[in-house]
Design a protein around this motif. Structure first.
Motif, PDB file in Angstrom:
ATOM      1  N   VAL A   1     -32.830 -36.673  -9.090  1.00  0.00           N
ATOM      2  CA  VAL A   1     -33.576 -37.621  -9.912  1.00  0.00           C
ATOM      3  C   VAL A   1     -35.040 -37.614  -9.516  1.00  0.00           C
ATOM      4  O   VAL A   1     -35.397 -37.375  -8.357  1.00  0.00           O
ATOM      5  CB  VAL A   1     -32.995 -39.048  -9.793  1.00  0.00           C
ATOM      6  CG1 VAL A   1     -31.591 -39.119 -10.362  1.00  0.00           C
ATOM      7  CG2 VAL A   1     -32.999 -39.531  -8.343  1.00  0.00           C
ATOM      8  N   ASP A   2     -35.879 -37.876 -10.497  1.00  0.00           N
ATOM      9  CA  ASP A   2     -37.320 -37.945 -10.278  1.00  0.00           C
ATOM     10  C   ASP A   2     -37.911 -38.874 -11.320  1.00  0.00           C
ATOM     11  O   ASP A   2     -37.619 -38.750 -12.518  1.00  0.00           O
ATOM     12  CB  ASP A   2     -37.949 -36.549 -10.377  1.00  0.00           C
ATOM     13  CG  ASP A   2     -39.404 -36.542  -9.957  1.00  0.00           C
ATOM     14  OD1 ASP A   2     -39.750 -37.261  -9.001  1.00  0.00           O
ATOM     15  OD2 ASP A   2     -40.196 -35.815 -10.580  1.00  0.00           O
TER      16      ASP A   2
ATOM     17  N   ALA B   1     -38.395 -26.098  -9.326  1.00  0.00           N
ATOM     18  CA  ALA B   1     -38.232 -25.472 -10.639  1.00  0.00           C
ATOM     19  C   ALA B   1     -38.158 -26.506 -11.755  1.00  0.00           C
ATOM     20  O   ALA B   1     -38.631 -26.272 -12.873  1.00  0.00           O
ATOM     21  CB  ALA B   1     -36.978 -24.604 -10.648  1.00  0.00           C
ATOM     22  N   LYS B   2     -37.572 -27.675 -11.459  1.00  0.00           N
ATOM     23  CA  LYS B   2     -37.375 -28.691 -12.498  1.00  0.00           C
ATOM     24  C   LYS B   2     -38.573 -29.615 -12.669  1.00  0.00           C
ATOM     25  O   LYS B   2     -38.781 -30.174 -13.755  1.00  0.00           O
ATOM     26  CB  LYS B   2     -36.139 -29.537 -12.166  1.00  0.00           C
ATOM     27  CG  LYS B   2     -34.836 -28.749 -12.103  1.00  0.00           C
ATOM     28  CD  LYS B   2     -34.456 -28.179 -13.454  1.00  0.00           C
ATOM     29  CE  LYS B   2     -33.117 -27.458 -13.391  1.00  0.00           C
ATOM     30  NZ  LYS B   2     -32.726 -26.890 -14.707  1.00  0.00           N
TER      31      LYS B   2
ATOM     32  N   ARG C   1     -27.918 -21.383  -7.636  1.00  0.00           N
ATOM     33  CA  ARG C   1     -27.702 -20.131  -8.353  1.00  0.00           C
ATOM     34  C   ARG C   1     -28.463 -20.127  -9.683  1.00  0.00           C
ATOM     35  O   ARG C   1     -28.946 -19.097 -10.145  1.00  0.00           O
ATOM     36  CB  ARG C   1     -26.209 -19.921  -8.580  1.00  0.00           C
ATOM     37  CG  ARG C   1     -25.850 -18.508  -9.033  1.00  0.00           C
ATOM     38  CD  ARG C   1     -24.345 -18.367  -9.221  1.00  0.00           C
ATOM     39  NE  ARG C   1     -23.618 -18.674  -7.994  1.00  0.00           N
ATOM     40  CZ  ARG C   1     -22.793 -19.700  -7.840  1.00  0.00           C
ATOM     41  NH1 ARG C   1     -22.566 -20.524  -8.847  1.00  0.00           N
ATOM     42  NH2 ARG C   1     -22.170 -19.895  -6.693  1.00  0.00           N
ATOM     43  N   GLU C   2     -28.557 -21.303 -10.302  1.00  0.00           N
ATOM     44  CA  GLU C   2     -29.263 -21.417 -11.575  1.00  0.00           C
ATOM     45  C   GLU C   2     -30.739 -21.082 -11.419  1.00  0.00           C
ATOM     46  O   GLU C   2     -31.357 -20.479 -12.292  1.00  0.00           O
ATOM     47  CB  GLU C   2     -29.114 -22.843 -12.113  1.00  0.00           C
ATOM     48  CG  GLU C   2     -29.843 -23.117 -13.411  1.00  0.00           C
ATOM     49  CD  GLU C   2     -29.738 -24.572 -13.805  1.00  0.00           C
ATOM     50  OE1 GLU C   2     -30.680 -25.071 -14.432  1.00  0.00           O
ATOM     51  OE2 GLU C   2     -28.722 -25.217 -13.487  1.00  0.00           O
ATOM     52  N   VAL C   3     -31.312 -21.497 -10.277  1.00  0.00           N
ATOM     53  CA  VAL C   3     -32.726 -21.207 -10.039  1.00  0.00           C
ATOM     54  C   VAL C   3     -32.915 -19.723  -9.762  1.00  0.00           C
ATOM     55  O   VAL C   3     -33.706 -19.042 -10.400  1.00  0.00           O
ATOM     56  CB  VAL C   3     -33.251 -22.037  -8.845  1.00  0.00           C
ATOM     57  CG1 VAL C   3     -34.658 -21.608  -8.476  1.00  0.00           C
ATOM     58  CG2 VAL C   3     -33.217 -23.510  -9.194  1.00  0.00           C
ATOM     59  N   SER C   4     -32.182 -19.214  -8.786  1.00  0.00           N
ATOM     60  CA  SER C   4     -32.253 -17.794  -8.453  1.00  0.00           C
ATOM     61  C   SER C   4     -31.407 -17.536  -7.227  1.00  0.00           C
ATOM     62  O   SER C   4     -31.106 -18.442  -6.456  1.00  0.00           O
ATOM     63  CB  SER C   4     -33.695 -17.366  -8.160  1.00  0.00           C
ATOM     64  OG  SER C   4     -33.741 -15.993  -7.833  1.00  0.00           O
ATOM     65  N   GLY C   5     -31.025 -16.267  -7.038  1.00  0.00           N
ATOM     66  CA  GLY C   5     -30.237 -15.936  -5.862  1.00  0.00           C
ATOM     67  C   GLY C   5     -31.052 -15.992  -4.591  1.00  0.00           C
ATOM     68  O   GLY C   5     -30.618 -16.525  -3.588  1.00  0.00           O
ATOM     69  N   ASP C   6     -32.281 -15.436  -4.601  1.00  0.00           N
ATOM     70  CA  ASP C   6     -33.117 -15.348  -3.406  1.00  0.00           C
ATOM     71  C   ASP C   6     -34.544 -15.752  -3.749  1.00  0.00           C
ATOM     72  O   ASP C   6     -34.985 -15.676  -4.901  1.00  0.00           O
ATOM     73  CB  ASP C   6     -33.127 -13.926  -2.847  1.00  0.00           C
ATOM     74  CG  ASP C   6     -31.756 -13.485  -2.359  1.00  0.00           C
ATOM     75  OD1 ASP C   6     -31.084 -14.298  -1.704  1.00  0.00           O
ATOM     76  OD2 ASP C   6     -31.363 -12.345  -2.649  1.00  0.00           O
TER      77      ASP C   6
END
Length: 316
Positions: free
Chosen positions: A211-212, A303-304, A227-232
């Motif tokens: 939450v933000d 990312a969000k 995982r949604e953002v990226s693996g690494d």
């Protein structure tokens, strides 16, 4: 155990500077399943505590609906309270009264049939028997937290709310309390936990929402969110980070520039890194440091929202 839709809460404060309106929670939906630890992760001021206080009937929502432990939040608040335990950020342990007396009082308030037996059982469950007759002021921070949770659990509720349960604890006491919380899940208790610690949310929560500013920006299991953002994540301290970002963009799922740092999100960092370094070298871009890591929940928050939890004011 919890189904909530559209929870909202606005506070109005008055001071010499005038009236100020703060939208603490701006439409939160959440679902907590039976026997899981569900986390609410976010910086200080994100609306975590307000959400928990609404769901525990301590304050009324301005809008939205919720069912908690099978009872309507607005129409059956007494039924909600009978079926939950609540441990606030402050903990609520009295300095002058013994742990035993405080737990016994909670048992009587909840009309537990045999309060003495229930008190003894929860003291033993949390390894507090030897400390039971000491006044609260003589207990350590970790011991006080265990007493606070014992108070919340003496009536054996199916649902427990923990608001920032490990704030201020040293690493050993935090780890000990984490294990206690896992034991609650194993015993079938559902736990709604708020935290601004990234490692805590990652280690404890079966599912969580981030939450933000009173809004849910992401929800899922910790692994799915990362995982949604990226693996690494490849983090570079590089000359001309904007130009470097343009150079490596074809190799990345996403790039982000933060001052002189360039974060490059890729599926397979081990194989992408050599190619990325060659591309930067060919463009004459100098590096002063480089790191390869798995994505974290802070990367998800970044990312969000466009900033990290640290930037947002959390002790992450």
């Amino acid at each position: 155990m919890i189904e909530a839709q559209g929870l909202r809460k606005t506070f109005t404060t008055r001071s010499r500077k005038g009236t100020q309106t703060v939208e603490a929670v701006r439409g939160v939906d959440l679902e907590v399943k039976k026997g899981e630890i569900f986390g609410v992760l976010g910086p200080n001021g994100a609306g975590k505590t307000t959400t928990i206080r609404m769901l525990s009937t301590l304050i009324a929502p301005d809008a939205g609906t919720a069912t908690v432990a099978g009872h309507d939040l607005l129409k059956e608040p007494a039924g909600v309270r009978r079926n939950l335990g609540y441990v606030s950020q402050a903990g609520g342990v009295e300095d002058t009264t013994s742990a035993r007396a405080q737990i016994m009082m909670a048992a009587r308030i909840h009309a537990v049939p045999d309060p003495g037996r229930a008190t003894a059982e929860v003291l033993e469950r949390f390894d507090l028997t030897e400390l039971a007759d000491r006044p609260g002021r003589t207990l350590s921070g970790g011991q006080k937290r265990r007493v606070a949770i014992a108070i919340g659990l003496v009536h054996n509720p199916p649902l427990l709310f923990l608001d920032e349960p490990t704030t201020g604890l040293d690493p050993q006491n935090r780890a000990n309390l984490w294990e206690r919380i896992r034991q609650l899940r194993e015993a079938g208790t559902s736990v709604l936990l708020s935290t601004h610690y990234l490692d805590e949310a990652d280690a404890l929560c079966d599912r969580l929402m981030i939450v933000d500013h009173g809004l849910v920006v992401a929800e899922g299991t910790p692994s799915d969110l990362k995982r949604e953002v990226s693996g690494d994540v490849i983090t570079l301290r590089v000359d001309e980070p904007e130009r470097a970002a343009e150079t490596v963009e074809p190799l990345a799922r996403e790039t982000r520039v933060d001052d002189d740092l360039l974060r490059v999100y890729v599926d397979d960092g081990e194989h992408t890194l050599p190619v990325l370094l060659r591309a930067l070298e060919e463009r004459g871009l100098g590096l002063s440091s480089i790191a390869l890591d798995r994505s974290t929940l802070d990367d998800v928050f970044l990312a969000k929202t466009g900033r990290t939890l640290r930037d947002a004011g959390a002790d992450a």
